[in-house]
Design an enzyme around this catalytic site. Structure first.
Site, mmCIF file in Angstrom:
data_model
loop_
_atom_site.group_PDB
_atom_site.id
_atom_site.type_symbol
_atom_site.label_atom_id
_atom_site.label_comp_id
_atom_site.label_asym_id
_atom_site.label_seq_id
_atom_site.Cartn_x
_atom_site.Cartn_y
_atom_site.Cartn_z
ATOM 1 N N ASP A 42 0.822 -1.219 0.000
ATOM 2 C CA ASP A 42 0.000 0.000 0.000
ATOM 3 C C ASP A 42 0.858 1.272 0.000
ATOM 4 O O ASP A 42 0.332 2.369 -0.185
ATOM 5 C CB ASP A 42 -0.944 0.003 1.211
ATOM 6 N N ARG A 66 -3.167 1.509 -9.661
ATOM 7 C CA ARG A 66 -2.161 2.406 -9.063
ATOM 8 C C ARG A 66 -0.851 2.411 -9.842
ATOM 9 O O ARG A 66 -0.110 3.391 -9.784
ATOM 10 C CB ARG A 66 -1.905 2.020 -7.598
HETATM 11 C C1 S3P Z 1 -5.328 -5.874 3.305
HETATM 12 C C2 S3P Z 1 -4.550 -6.608 2.448
HETATM 13 C C3 S3P Z 1 -3.913 -6.034 1.243
HETATM 14 C C4 S3P Z 1 -3.875 -4.521 1.309
HETATM 15 C C5 S3P Z 1 -5.184 -3.940 1.728
HETATM 16 C C6 S3P Z 1 -5.578 -4.430 3.115
HETATM 17 C C7 S3P Z 1 -5.919 -6.545 4.480
HETATM 18 O O1 S3P Z 1 -4.665 -6.396 0.102
HETATM 19 O O2 S3P Z 1 -3.471 -3.988 0.071
HETATM 20 O O3 S3P Z 1 -5.101 -2.515 1.774
HETATM 21 O O4 S3P Z 1 -6.355 -5.860 5.434
HETATM 22 O O5 S3P Z 1 -5.950 -7.777 4.493
HETATM 23 P P1 S3P Z 1 -4.435 -7.816 -0.645
HETATM 24 O O6 S3P Z 1 -4.922 -8.901 0.234
HETATM 25 O O7 S3P Z 1 -5.250 -7.713 -1.921
HETATM 26 O O8 S3P Z 1 -2.976 -7.901 -0.929
#
Ligand code: S3P
Length: 442
Positions: free
Chosen positions: A325, A356
């Protein structure tokens, strides 16, 4: 000042200086809401992030029968009690559950409702309905869950739960904590051991938090498993500050001459602090110190100061999940560094709240920085001493992290910039602007 959805971000009036705290971690807040809703009894929560995304999770569990009694604390966080549905299970909601912009709510919810005899339609806003869901539906279908319409890969989708789920040993095609969590949550009610193995480690809040609720989970380097069946029990959860929100303040301090800040009570979970390690490798003045544990989650202080000698570096694919992120804001730092920075294997950026990867390449092009993607790799040719032309307007694409990332260019530069749809920050960091004001030393 806002005009036609364009917000003007003025340069900081002075360096960032002093100590602050950032709002609660978004990932941990979602999990605190969802796990407490599943548990028997009343869980006391504190430090929960008050933002649009977390409100989507609160609304979702209310529709499923959990009682959420949270009030605003003096620091702006949410605190109070959540009484879960426990062993009797969630109730059949009387309409679709709208998860707004929140991918975490939608994807985790699929695992939450999967083991029960209910049908739950999940939908979301114009961004969320374009995001891939097959990564969640594929493993859950192997466990015995059905989705309608069959074969559909995006929301809206109806989860047709099943009380007799089978455990699975799943090799995930990508590193995703949302995928891992959805499978582990469904696995709580399957008889036997459910395991998820990932190409590289993703954030592990689920594995760290579920044992607090009495679940039998294990957390390995790239593997998480749960032994079911198991009924969660209420506990106490205190949510530390969000390192992803902190990263904006940290990157601004690194870029803004004379800055020196400390962010306290922020999660220092290593699966989330990849951006600190990348900034260190780029030559930034940055340090972390663990001061305590909330459950099994380490928290502490991140210190960061102006860093005049930044150099590009290469970030290997296996480190990307720990800073996924933060890549857009790190890309802005890389734009100011000497030499080339390469982020390997960042294809997942294409399927976030917006694309992004394309957005970063576009905006860097807009400010005259050479940046390009080749396959899933992102390359940035830095320009020390980079100066922006007046009158630039950047589009947030209604993506919270992009709104904040582009703001850093205005805050740390010498001319104001415009951000289209800046309001998106309400998804994860509603107090973003005020937080900068608080730290400015005139
Ligand atoms: C998150 C996992 C990540 C992250 C998202 C929050 C989470 O996504 O980018 O902002 O809280 O499990 P992905 O599981 O798609 O990698």
């Amino acid at each position: 000042m806002s005009e036609n959805d364009i917000t003007i971000i003025e340069p900081l009036r002075g360096p960032l200086d002093g100590s602050c705290r950032v709002p609660g971690d978004k990932s941990i807040s979602h999990r605190a809401i969802l796990f407490s809703a599943m548990a028997e009894g009343t869980t006391r929560v504190s430090g929960v992030l008050d933002s649009n995304d977390v409100r989507s999770s609160i609304q979702a569990v209310r529709q499923l029968g959990a009682e959420v009694n949270l009030t605003k604390a003096i620091d702006g966080s949410l605190e109070g009690g959540i009484t879960g549905w426990g062993a009797k299970g969630p109730s059949q909601p009387d309409g679709p559950i709208d998860c707004g912009n929140s991918g975490t709510t939608a994807r985790l919810l699929m695992g939450v409702v999967a083991p029960w005899d209910i049908r739950v339609t999940i939908t979301g806003d114009e961004s969320l309905v374009t995001r891939p869901m097959r990564r969640i539906t594929a493993p859950l279908m192997k466990m015995g869950v059905n989705f309608e319409p069959a074969g559909r890969e995006t929301l809206p989708l109806t989860v047709v739960g099943d009380r007799n789920l089978h455990p699975i040993d799943y090799d995930a095609p990508m590193s995703s904590a949302q995928l891992k969590t959805a499978v582990i949550l469904a696995g709580l009610y399957a008889k036997g051991t459910t395991t998820v193995t990932e190409p590289s480690p993703s954030r592990n809040h689920t594995e760290l938090m579920l044992p607090e609720y009495g679940a039998d989970t294990t957390a390995g380097y790239r593997t998480a498993s749960v032994n079911g069946p198991c009924q969660l029990k209420a506990c106490e959860v205190s949510v530390p500050g969000d390192p992803s929100s902190a990263s904006f303040l940290v990157c601004a301090a690194v870029l803004k001459r004379g800055s020196n800040i400390q962010i306290e009570n922020v999660s220092l979970n290593p699966a989330r602090t990849g951006f600190v390690r990348t900034l260190e490798r780029m030559g930034a003045n940055i340090d972390t110190r663990i001061t305590g544990y909330a459950g099994k989650e380490a928290y502490g202080i991140i210190s960061a100061a102006y860093s005049p000698n930044l150099a590009g570096c290469e970030i290997p694919a296996q480190h990307i999940a720990s800073e996924i992120d933060e890549i857009p804001v790190l890309a802005m730092v890389a734009a100011h560094a000497r030499g080339i920075t390469v982020f390997r294997g960042v294809g997942e950026l294409k399927v976030k709240e917006s694309n992004r990867l394309a957005a970063v390449v576009d905006v860097l092009g807009q400010i005259g920085v050479d940046a390009w993607d080749e396959g899933d790799d992102l390359f940035i040719q830095g320009q020390p001493g980079l100066r922006l032309e007046p009158g630039l307007v950047f589009d947030s694409r209604k993506d919270h992290r992009l709104a904040m990332t582009w703001s850093i260019l205005g805050l740390c530069g010498s001319v104001p910039v415009g951000i289209r749809d800046f309001d998106a920050v309400k998804v994860s960091f509603p107090t973003f602007r005020a937080q900068f004001e608080e730290l400015v030393k005139e």
